[in-house]
Design a protein around this motif. Structure first.
Motif, PDB file in Angstrom:
ATOM      1  N   ALA A  82       0.960  -1.004  -0.059  1.00  0.00           N
ATOM      2  CA  ALA A  82       0.114  -0.147   0.245  1.00  0.00           C
ATOM      3  C   ALA A  82       1.282   1.060  -0.530  1.00  0.00           C
ATOM      4  CB  ALA A  82      -0.494  -0.143   1.344  1.00  0.00           C
ATOM      5  N   GLY A  83       0.614   1.925  -1.132  1.00  0.00           N
ATOM      6  CA  GLY A  83       1.303   3.680  -1.226  1.00  0.00           C
ATOM      7  C   GLY A  83       0.338   4.537  -0.885  1.00  0.00           C
ATOM      8  N   ASN A  84       1.339   5.172   0.726  1.00  0.00           N
ATOM      9  CA  ASN A  84       1.023   6.962  -0.247  1.00  0.00           C
ATOM     10  C   ASN A  84       2.397   7.367   0.372  1.00  0.00           C
ATOM     11  OD1 ASN A  84       1.909   6.749   2.737  1.00  0.00           O
ATOM     12  ND2 ASN A  84      -0.651   6.348   3.291  1.00  0.00           N
ATOM     13  N   HIS A  85       3.082   8.666   1.115  1.00  0.00           N
ATOM     14  CA  HIS A  85       3.899   8.547   0.902  1.00  0.00           C
ATOM     15  C   HIS A  85       4.974   8.160   2.375  1.00  0.00           C
ATOM     16  CE1 HIS A  85       2.060   9.880   4.913  1.00  0.00           C
ATOM     17  NE2 HIS A  85       3.074   9.980   5.629  1.00  0.00           N
ATOM     18  N   GLU A  86       4.667   6.858   1.837  1.00  0.00           N
ATOM     19  CA  GLU A  86       5.424   5.564   2.430  1.00  0.00           C
ATOM     20  C   GLU A  86       5.208   4.406   1.521  1.00  0.00           C
ATOM     21  OE1 GLU A  86       8.328   6.014   3.932  1.00  0.00           O
ATOM     22  OE2 GLU A  86       7.666   7.904   5.009  1.00  0.00           O
ATOM     23  N   ALA A  87       6.177   3.887   1.736  1.00  0.00           N
ATOM     24  CA  ALA A  87       5.425   2.125   1.502  1.00  0.00           C
ATOM     25  C   ALA A  87       5.189   1.577   2.170  1.00  0.00           C
ATOM     26  CB  ALA A  87       6.318   1.306   0.526  1.00  0.00           C
ATOM     27  N   HIS A  88       3.768   1.092   2.427  1.00  0.00           N
ATOM     28  CA  HIS A  88       3.527  -0.037   3.557  1.00  0.00           C
ATOM     29  C   HIS A  88       2.990  -1.432   3.017  1.00  0.00           C
ATOM     30  CE1 HIS A  88       3.224   3.659   5.457  1.00  0.00           C
ATOM     31  NE2 HIS A  88       2.402   3.896   4.470  1.00  0.00           N
ATOM     32  N   LEU A 116      -7.504  -1.759   3.813  1.00  0.00           N
ATOM     33  CA  LEU A 116      -7.343  -0.745   3.013  1.00  0.00           C
ATOM     34  C   LEU A 116      -7.657   0.557   2.996  1.00  0.00           C
ATOM     35  CD1 LEU A 116      -6.213  -1.795  -0.500  1.00  0.00           C
ATOM     36  CD2 LEU A 116      -4.255  -1.370   1.717  1.00  0.00           C
ATOM     37  N   VAL A 117      -7.134   1.238   3.573  1.00  0.00           N
ATOM     38  CA  VAL A 117      -7.718   3.112   3.672  1.00  0.00           C
ATOM     39  C   VAL A 117      -7.310   3.875   3.250  1.00  0.00           C
ATOM     40  CG1 VAL A 117      -9.172   2.669   5.978  1.00  0.00           C
ATOM     41  CG2 VAL A 117      -6.681   2.859   5.936  1.00  0.00           C
ATOM     42  N   ALA A 118      -7.589   5.059   2.567  1.00  0.00           N
ATOM     43  CA  ALA A 118      -6.866   5.702   1.936  1.00  0.00           C
ATOM     44  C   ALA A 118      -6.763   7.374   3.192  1.00  0.00           C
ATOM     45  CB  ALA A 118      -8.278   6.569   0.574  1.00  0.00           C
ATOM     46  N   GLU A 119      -5.203   7.431   2.797  1.00  0.00           N
ATOM     47  CA  GLU A 119      -4.910   8.695   4.267  1.00  0.00           C
ATOM     48  C   GLU A 119      -3.358   8.862   3.437  1.00  0.00           C
ATOM     49  OE1 GLU A 119      -4.990   8.011   7.887  1.00  0.00           O
ATOM     50  OE2 GLU A 119      -4.072   5.422   7.481  1.00  0.00           O
ATOM     51  N   GLY A 120      -2.885  10.308   3.497  1.00  0.00           N
ATOM     52  CA  GLY A 120      -1.737  10.713   3.482  1.00  0.00           C
ATOM     53  C   GLY A 120      -1.412  10.793   1.694  1.00  0.00           C
ATOM     54  N   GLY A 121      -0.119  10.937   1.631  1.00  0.00           N
ATOM     55  CA  GLY A 121       0.396  11.450   0.666  1.00  0.00           C
ATOM     56  C   GLY A 121       0.658  10.445  -1.025  1.00  0.00           C
ATOM     57  N   THR A 122       1.731  10.640  -1.835  1.00  0.00           N
ATOM     58  CA  THR A 122       1.725  10.720  -2.434  1.00  0.00           C
ATOM     59  C   THR A 122       3.472  10.452  -3.933  1.00  0.00           C
ATOM     60  OG1 THR A 122      -0.089  10.448  -4.092  1.00  0.00           O
ATOM     61  CG2 THR A 122       1.795   9.783  -5.135  1.00  0.00           C
ATOM     62  N   ALA A 123       4.311   9.169  -2.795  1.00  0.00           N
ATOM     63  CA  ALA A 123       5.865   9.531  -3.435  1.00  0.00           C
ATOM     64  C   ALA A 123       6.452   6.876  -4.056  1.00  0.00           C
ATOM     65  CB  ALA A 123       6.564   9.171  -2.172  1.00  0.00           C
ATOM     66  N   MET A 124       5.681   7.360  -5.079  1.00  0.00           N
ATOM     67  CA  MET A 124       6.133   6.603  -6.301  1.00  0.00           C
ATOM     68  C   MET A 124       7.633   5.863  -5.748  1.00  0.00           C
ATOM     69  SD  MET A 124       3.223   7.616  -9.221  1.00  0.00           S
ATOM     70  CE  MET A 124       3.195   9.003  -9.210  1.00  0.00           C
ATOM     71  N   GLY A 125       8.308   6.573  -6.042  1.00  0.00           N
ATOM     72  CA  GLY A 125       9.951   5.549  -5.967  1.00  0.00           C
ATOM     73  C   GLY A 125       9.687   5.025  -4.803  1.00  0.00           C
TER      74      GLY A 125
END
Length: 430
Positions: A82-88, A116-125
């Motif tokens: 699961a990805g937001n500003h981190e990778a989980h 899965l829930v939607a929260e946080g930012g986006t950092a695909m790398g």
């Protein structure tokens, strides 16, 4: 075992003084396709769970991830990130290695995905780097394994600085293939295209969240059909020659020129990724010293090889012969002409859309209008239809003009699919 064949299409005859040699190399994998051993494939599903994925998108993303999990064949190693500003790492829980697909592990993964829930930012790398580390551990045990990832996002890479993203992408290069999907209209085509290009995958737009489930299932099925993990196009050219470019031109455009790995002073390998039962085409251009009329030379030797062992799977020659017969030397090979036009079509679309977004309407109209003509002539009906949603052609005068109101989803679809090509209507004889 998968059988590879290679065919080279070109007009080898050059007019006196000419130095440019062009060829279309068709590679086909066929024969009795045997699936790779179950332990020699791995899949990672990467789902954007940033705040913008709220409501219907995250619900449909859960369904899509579950569909991908269900499509995995028994024994394929897998994980879910699961990805937001981190990778989980969502599955496996608290583990640092991939696990094989079994009824029990699939059920556990489906349950994890449902939370899965939607929260946080986006950092695909960062998402990709986490996947690369997981694949890296797997690679130690199964160095010849097929490694594939799916990445879904609905937004832009806003929480990762450009240098970090570039470094993460470089870190992942060559470690796995990644197919990217953008859902909705708020993601950047250029970002996903960069990821897919670097990781030898595809990028596609998904207009409606409810279409994600079928697309994820189809992507996973295609990944399960791959049988050879890594194949390179090995090109030898004469000492005095200069390589202009090596490009994949079908089923989609991809410039491989800068991906060269030196084998020796005259030979280089170009990555093509994993293969199943499929056909791809490559445009190779070489500049050679002009010869005398009647002189013939080999301008290139193309081989398809397994990079680790160097085993040759197929090969073909690119030739040049100088002629003073204008009938011979001025004939353009139809396949070369077709794919040259397809490359021009993609450039015109991307330049036209950029000009439109920059407010340069005259340039946008000229580029997109010319693209519409090329698409129709090439039989690229999908692209022609998409262009018709951005421009309109006056049937009386043939003049193109931009439409005033363009659906953002139509613009994204045109941009995303501009690199997809069509084969010739009638395959010419070799």
């Amino acid at each position: 075992m998968t059988d590879f064949t290679m065919r080279v299409d070109q007009n080898k005859y050059l007019p006196a003084g000419s130095e440019e040699v062009h060829a279309i190399v068709t590679v086909e994998a066929s024969g009795p396709i045997e699936r790779a051993p179950m332990a020699e494939a791995a899949e990672i599903i990467i789902v954007d769970t940033s705040g913008s994925m709220s409501y219907d998108k995250i619900a449909e993303a859960r369904k899509a991830a579950r569909a991908a999990i269900d499509t995995l064949r028994d024994g394929v190693y897998f994980a879910v990130i699961a990805g937001n500003h981190e990778a989980h790492l969502v599955f496996p829980d608290r583990a640092v290695v991939l696990v094989p697909a079994t009824p029990e592990s699939r059920n556990a993964a489906r349950e994890a995905v449902s939370r899965l829930v939607a929260e946080g930012g986006t950092a695909m790398g960062r998402w990709l780097r986490r996947a690369a580390d997981l694949f890296g551990d797997f690679h130690q045990a199964y160095p010849g394994a097929i490694k594939h990832a799916i990445l879904l996002t609905d937004g832009k890479n806003e929480h990762e600085r450009a240098p970090e993203f570039a470094a993460n992408l470089a870190y992942c290069t060559g470690k796995f293939v990644c197919d990217c999907r953008g859902v909705g209209v708020d993601w950047a085509v250029a970002e996903l295209r960069q990821i897919a290009s670097t990781l030898l995958g595809s990028v596609m737009d998904i207009r409606r969240p409810e279409d994600l489930e079928a697309d994820f299932r189809a992507m996973t099925q295609a990944a399960m059909g791959k049988t050879v993990a890594d194949v390179a196009l090995r090109l030898w050219t004469p000492r005095a020659a200069k390589l202009n470019f090596v490009k994949q031109v079908s089923p989609a455009l991809e410039d491989l020129t800068g991906r060269r790995t030196e084998v020796d002073a005259l030979t280089g390998d170009y990555p093509t990724g994993a293969w199943g039962g499929e056909s791809r085409e490559y445009h190779i251009s070489v500049r050679v010293p002009a010869g005398n009329v009647g002189q013939e030379m080999r301008a290139g030797l193309v081989r398809l090889v397994l990079p680790g062992s160097g085993e040759v799977l197929a090969k073909g020659n690119i030739l040049a012969q100088w002629s003073d017969d204008p009938v011979q030397s001025t004939r353009i090979n139809p396949r070369v002409a077709h794919y040259t036009g397809q490359q021009e079509l993609a450039s015109l679309i991307q330049e036209g859309l950029q000009a439109r977004n920059d407010g340069d309407l005259d340039t946008a109209t000229a580029r997109l209008g010319k693209a519409r003509g090329i698409a129709e002539k090439a039989g690229n009906e999908e692209t022609a239809t998409l262009l018709d949603k951005v421009i309109e052609i006056d049937p009386a005068t043939g003049t193109a003009r931009l439409r005033r109101d363009v659906d953002k989803a139509d613009e994204i679809a045109l941009d995303t699919r501009s690199v997809r090509t069509v084969r010739m209507r009638k395959d010419p004889e070799a």
